[in-house]
Design an enzyme around this catalytic site. Structure first.
Site, PDB file in Angstrom:
ATOM      1  N   PRO A   2      27.002   1.883  20.593  1.00  0.00           N
ATOM      2  CG  PRO A   2      27.290   0.956  18.482  1.00  0.00           C
ATOM      3  CD  PRO A   2      26.468   1.919  19.245  1.00  0.00           C
ATOM      4  CD  GLU A   3      30.558   4.658  24.888  1.00  0.00           C
ATOM      5  OE1 GLU A   3      31.503   4.571  25.679  1.00  0.00           O
ATOM      6  OE2 GLU A   3      29.618   5.447  25.046  1.00  0.00           O
ATOM      7  CG  HIS A  94      16.807   1.791   9.033  1.00  0.00           C
ATOM      8  ND1 HIS A  94      16.779   2.741   8.042  1.00  0.00           N
ATOM      9  CD2 HIS A  94      15.819   2.122   9.876  1.00  0.00           C
ATOM     10  CE1 HIS A  94      15.831   3.626   8.302  1.00  0.00           C
ATOM     11  NE2 HIS A  94      15.222   3.265   9.424  1.00  0.00           N
ATOM     12  NE  ARG A 114      21.759   9.461  13.792  1.00  0.00           N
ATOM     13  CZ  ARG A 114      22.047  10.268  14.783  1.00  0.00           C
ATOM     14  NH1 ARG A 114      21.867   9.886  16.010  1.00  0.00           N
ATOM     15  NH2 ARG A 114      22.507  11.453  14.549  1.00  0.00           N
TER      16      ARG A 114
END
Length: 274
Positions: A2-3, A94, A114
């Site tokens: 994600p940018e 997650h 992560r």
DNA sequence: GGCCGTGTTGTTAA
DNA sequence: TTTAACAACACGGC
């Protein structure tokens, strides 16, 4: 990853699902683990019964504005996902947090494989201090070529390292730095202080153009990214250099090269980027 | 099956 | 002060 275009797409897809609804509760997912910034139990009470007024973006941050002067902030890190699902739907492996919404049966879920992402609650009035403490730079459509030229002129770093620096430009990451430098025909390893005003002007335009096109395609899905509805992006099919090592340059057919710069994989055309 | 690459941000070191 | 390197993390691919 994600940018800015991915975060903007998430914001746009979340907005209709969240605006006007009220957060009734917060719960941890069954596989919830500690995030970069741990969830503070006191935040639950600050969110309870708050009506959502709006959803917006600043850099790579997502801001959910709540009635009563509180704001819920998300940063997706590398693998963060924020999406609206039905409350009774199964938790993703997650998933860390769920924010129940009324009216309706929806829940806003924060997932992050992560765990580089972050969630926090801040008084709306402290948002300005928060971003200025973080020294967050300008939005890519909010600065002039002259300003960029001056920022580049004052440092001996590589131009790509400056593009990635969130304290200079907010929202550009590895993918769009490479794509913008290709668009501007600038070599990523060029010293920032050697970039001319004319080149800075081309670079500014390239950044704005690349980001706008990427937003139009709903961002890039490499592996993890999906929008607020769980949909993949399409800009990965438009990449001209990123992840195209050895493939012909779309301008001159020279094989795309890959080097390591500022600790990141960097893709460029050795012929037409100078 | 162990190792590498993956990218963001904050911390540490030079 | 400025800049680079590294740690944190999990997993897919080789």
């Amino acid at each position: 990853m994600p940018e800015l275009p991915e975060v903007e797409t998430v914001v746009r897809t979340l907005r209709p699902a969240l605006c006007g609804r009220t957060i009734t509760g917060v719960r941890a997912g069954p596989f919830a683990r500690r995030l970069r910034l741990p969830w503070k139990p006191a935040w639950r009470d600050r969110l309870a019964s708050r009506r959502i007024l709006g959803v917006r973006r600043r850099g790579k941050w997502i801001i959910v504005d709540l009635k009563g002067g509180e704001a819920l902030l998300f940063h997706l890190g590398m693998t963060g996902r924020l999406r609206v699902v039905l409350r009774q739907s199964e938790w993703a492996k997650h998933a860390h947090l769920g924010f129940a919404l009324v009216p309706g049966e929806a829940e806003l879920r924060f997932e992050d494989v992560r765990r580089f992402g972050a969630v926090r609650v801040l008084p709306t009035g402290e948002l300005g201090d928060f971003f200025s403490d973080a020294k967050l730079g300008l939005e890519p459509d909010a600065f002039s070529s002259g300003w960029l030229f001056e920022r580049l002129r004052g440092t001996r770093r590589c131009v790509k390292a400056v593009l990635l620096d969130q304290r200079v430009i907010a929202g550009v990451g590895n993918i769009y730095a490479d794509e913008s430098l290709f668009e501007a025909k600038l070599h990523p390893a060029r010293l920032a202080c050697d970039v001319s005003l004319t080149e800075a002007d081309g670079l500014r335009r390239a950044i704005v153009r690349v980001l706008r096109r990427a937003i139009e395609k709903h961002g890039s899905t490499i592996r993890d990214y999906v929008d607020g509805n769980g949909q993949s992006g399409g800009y990965q099919h438009e990449f001209r250099v990123y992840d195209r090592t050895g493939q012909p340059c779309p301008r001159c057919r020279t094989p795309i090269a890959r080097i390591r710069l500022a600790g990141r994989s960097t893709h460029f055309c050795p012929q037409c980027q100078t």
